[in-house]
Write an enzyme that holds these catalytic residues in place. Structure first.
Site, mmCIF file in Angstrom:
data_model
loop_
_atom_site.group_PDB
_atom_site.id
_atom_site.type_symbol
_atom_site.label_atom_id
_atom_site.label_comp_id
_atom_site.label_asym_id
_atom_site.label_seq_id
_atom_site.Cartn_x
_atom_site.Cartn_y
_atom_site.Cartn_z
ATOM 1 N N GLU A 118 31.638 24.290 30.188
ATOM 2 C CA GLU A 118 32.431 23.431 30.927
ATOM 3 C C GLU A 118 32.782 21.923 30.260
ATOM 4 O O GLU A 118 31.837 21.527 29.127
ATOM 5 C CB GLU A 118 32.088 23.336 32.341
ATOM 6 C CG GLU A 118 32.609 24.537 33.126
ATOM 7 C CD GLU A 118 32.046 24.619 34.503
ATOM 8 O OE1 GLU A 118 31.715 23.665 34.940
ATOM 9 O OE2 GLU A 118 32.157 25.722 35.181
ATOM 10 N N HIS A 233 39.607 16.499 40.196
ATOM 11 C CA HIS A 233 39.593 17.552 39.147
ATOM 12 C C HIS A 233 41.146 17.576 38.435
ATOM 13 O O HIS A 233 41.986 17.515 39.299
ATOM 14 C CB HIS A 233 39.419 18.908 39.729
ATOM 15 C CG HIS A 233 38.985 20.113 38.796
ATOM 16 N ND1 HIS A 233 39.796 20.439 37.994
ATOM 17 C CD2 HIS A 233 37.756 20.406 38.645
ATOM 18 C CE1 HIS A 233 39.048 21.557 37.251
ATOM 19 N NE2 HIS A 233 37.855 21.534 37.601
ATOM 20 N N ARG A 278 35.715 14.651 32.700
ATOM 21 C CA ARG A 278 36.574 15.163 33.669
ATOM 22 C C ARG A 278 37.499 13.937 33.880
ATOM 23 O O ARG A 278 38.706 13.997 34.334
ATOM 24 C CB ARG A 278 35.862 15.736 34.959
ATOM 25 C CG ARG A 278 36.831 16.629 35.847
ATOM 26 C CD ARG A 278 36.077 17.144 36.831
ATOM 27 N NE ARG A 278 35.403 18.445 36.596
ATOM 28 C CZ ARG A 278 34.706 19.210 37.225
ATOM 29 N NH1 ARG A 278 34.611 18.712 38.626
ATOM 30 N NH2 ARG A 278 34.320 20.459 36.893
ATOM 31 N N HIS A 337 38.200 16.148 44.237
ATOM 32 C CA HIS A 337 37.288 17.334 44.105
ATOM 33 C C HIS A 337 35.906 17.271 44.544
ATOM 34 O O HIS A 337 35.339 18.026 45.012
ATOM 35 C CB HIS A 337 37.334 17.886 42.560
ATOM 36 C CG HIS A 337 36.632 18.933 42.342
ATOM 37 N ND1 HIS A 337 36.985 20.286 43.078
ATOM 38 C CD2 HIS A 337 35.650 19.204 41.425
ATOM 39 C CE1 HIS A 337 36.230 21.197 42.402
ATOM 40 N NE2 HIS A 337 35.251 20.785 41.653
ATOM 41 N N ARG A 372 30.653 12.709 37.686
ATOM 42 C CA ARG A 372 29.749 14.192 37.615
ATOM 43 C C ARG A 372 29.938 14.981 36.524
ATOM 44 O O ARG A 372 31.073 15.262 36.326
ATOM 45 C CB ARG A 372 29.903 14.910 38.947
ATOM 46 C CG ARG A 372 29.142 16.007 39.007
ATOM 47 C CD ARG A 372 29.279 16.711 40.399
ATOM 48 N NE ARG A 372 30.540 17.305 40.380
ATOM 49 C CZ ARG A 372 31.069 18.585 40.488
ATOM 50 N NH1 ARG A 372 30.187 19.435 40.191
ATOM 51 N NH2 ARG A 372 32.179 18.596 40.648
HETATM 52 C C1 SIN Z 1 35.177 23.986 37.899
HETATM 53 O O1 SIN Z 1 34.886 25.165 38.176
HETATM 54 O O2 SIN Z 1 35.812 23.394 37.069
HETATM 55 C C2 SIN Z 1 34.327 23.147 39.011
HETATM 56 C C3 SIN Z 1 33.018 23.184 38.679
HETATM 57 C C4 SIN Z 1 32.600 21.867 39.392
HETATM 58 O O3 SIN Z 1 33.272 21.056 39.867
HETATM 59 O O4 SIN Z 1 31.230 21.551 39.062
#
Ligand code: SIN
Length: 511
Positions: A118, A233, A278, A337, A372
């Site tokens: 991620e 998000h 993010r 988010h 985060r």
């Molecule tokens: C996601 O799956 O993009 C969210 C994961 C997260 O917010 O930690």
């Protein structure tokens, strides 16, 4: 009818039954504990919706030190490095622990944990379950474990409305439910109430997540930290439905790209592109939309035909929206988010109020800093639940006096939502924050259904107003640069009310 639980026999009360609440209860066993859930277990917990999984340095090429440096880099100078170190080093053991509770993580044919990527992680270290159904699978296993632990008493359908205090320490929980008000006499309370998405029009959280734990703590006099840091998000599925369906960052980890209506990858020039931290991706998408473009996620080439198998929850949301991900582009926009800020806690989850602990999203441990790192939060909840339980077990229960159970209105954020959505979004400025604080003051001072959401919104607005810099997820168009020194922020309800009252005369032209 009112229910007075005059003597819980010294049991601690845990408010909230997402992953943080369930884990804390399980870690306390065999000490008897009462778990208060406003819905049937799991029904409205945001944990249930978590797609991305749990970050832990489990790969052969990985190390907790790398996980720590990614966490600190994403946190943009504001993480509590010691707290972050302690949590990420404990993460691999937390995954093992969950597996022992029966969580069925996704594995390779050889039986090793399958590790996903991620944004802002320099290694593949996200453990998933059922593809994008990680939260649901963890909740399934923990709910089953709670069900077979006789020392955990669960009260469903009751919502905590206030914490009772006696001599400056916790003395009980005033709750409300279908049979009327209830007073739960206890000297030890854990807040595990989740986040604040219900205070925003565009959010990926359940609507009921409207900062109730922050309101409970604030009214008890607790110190709250870093409230201005709210994560947006970048890839919520844009459509009429609310809450907005999330398109996990793991989709970009598997190669999906962000494009505009011309097909241009406008994040091309950004370091890390679609997998930049993010806050950076969310701002780029936000600005591109504000410039009049339309923005999409393109999964047609990668992950391509594998998409529905890898991401069944998202595929089903797309189907409901009439989108075929293999053929169509997916319209996206940023949505609230996660809340990095929360009730300030120490390494044992203790708040500044004697007898009150906090765990999970409602707590501010210092792990997340200004932004985060993806999938660090479920890991944090699991790791910290153990430390909270150890701290509670080491704190003697003393008897508290029973009080009269009185009812309070159920929080309703309807009138607060537009104010926060306007002033506390991806881009902020001082004038809009002041206007929001002025508008939130009267409802925050009343005692009606809007007052708890307004009090929470007011504390966030004042914290955002006081931070005259841009850092991580807090971007001020009137202060676009970092301050020379990064400082975490603290606030109390009393201080926020006082600050907002000082703003009021400006509106009336008195000063
Ligand atoms: C996601 O799956 O993009 C969210 C994961 C997260 O917010 O930690």
């Amino acid at each position: 009818m009112s229910m007075d639980v005059r003597d819980l026999g010294g049991r601690p009360v845990i408010i909230g039954a997402g992953i943080a609440g369930l884990m804390t209860a399980l870690q306390l066993a065999p000490e008897p504990v009462l778990l208060l859930s406003r819905s049937p277990l799991g029904a409205d917990a945001s944990s249930m919706w978590a797609q991305g999984g749990l970050a832990a340095s489990l790969g052969d090429d990985d190390d907790p030190a790398l996980h720590l440096s990614d966490t600190l880099a994403a946190g943009d100078g504001l993480c509590d490095a010691q707290a972050a170190r302690r949590i990420v080093y404990a993460a691999p053991a937390a995954i093992e622990y969950l597996a022992r509770f029966g969580v069925r993580f996704d594995r390779t044919p050889a039986g090793a944990l399958r590790l996903g990527l991620e944004a802002a992680h320099t290694r593949r270290r996200i453990v998933h379950a059922r593809g994008d159904g990680s939260g649901r699978e963890v909740m399934r296993a923990l709910i089953a474990a709670v069900g077979s632990t006789p020392t955990i008493a669960v009260i469903e359908g009751f919502e905590a409305r206030r914490l009772a205090m006696e001599d400056g320490r916790i003395a009980g929980v005033l709750a409300s439910g279908p049979t009327g008000p209830a007073f739960l006499a206890t000297a030890r309370v854990v807040l595990a109430t989740g986040g604040i998405g219900g205070l925003f029009h565009d959010s990926t959280n359940p609507l009921g997540s409207c900062g109730q734990g922050l309101a409970l703590a604030a009214h008890a006099g607790a110190v709250l930290a870093d409230l201005e840091f709210i994560q947006f998000h970048p890839t919520a599925l844009d459509g009429p439905g609310r809450p907005m369906p999330l398109i996990s960052e793991a989709v970009r980890g598997e190669g999906a790209v962000i494009v505009d209506e011309t097909g241009r990858r406008f994040l091309d020039g950004v370091r890390g592109a679609e997998l930049a931290p993010r806050d950076i991706v969310a701002r780029a998408v936000w600005k591109h939309l504000a410039d009049g473009h339309r923005v999409f996620l393109n999964v047609r080439e990668r992950p391509g035909p594998e998409f529905a198998r890898q991401f069944p929850t998202i595929a089903s949301a797309c189907k409901k929206a009439g989108i075929d991900p293999v053929r169509d582009l997916m319209p996206i926009r940023p949505a609230q988010h996660y809340h990095m800020g929360g009730v300030a806690v120490d390494g044992s989850g203790r708040t500044s109020v004697t007898g009150l602990w906090a765990c999970g999203e409602v707590a501010s441990t210092g792990l997340h800093g200004a932004n985060r790192l993806a999938s660090n939060s479920l890991t944090e909840a699991v790791v910290c639940a153990r430390w909270v339980a150890e701290s509670i077990a080491g704190t003697p229960a003393h008897r508290t006096k029973p009080a009269i159970a009185s009812d309070r209105p159920s929080p309703d954020p309807t009138t607060v939502r537009p104010l926060l959505s306007r002033a506390l979004g991806v881009l902020r400025d001082g004038e809009a924050l002041k206007a929001a604080a002025r508008a939130l003051l009267p409802p925050a001072e009343r005692k009606d259904a809007a007052s708890d959401p307004a009090a929470v919104g007011l504390m966030i607005a004042i914290a955002a107003l006081r931070r005259r810099e841009s850092r991580g997820a807090h971007y001020r168009t009137d202060f676009p640069h970092h301050a020379a020194v990064a400082r975490r922020s603290e606030i109390t309800l009393e201080a926020a009310l006082a600050a907002a009252r000082e703003l009021a005369p400006v509106l009336e032209g008195v000063t």
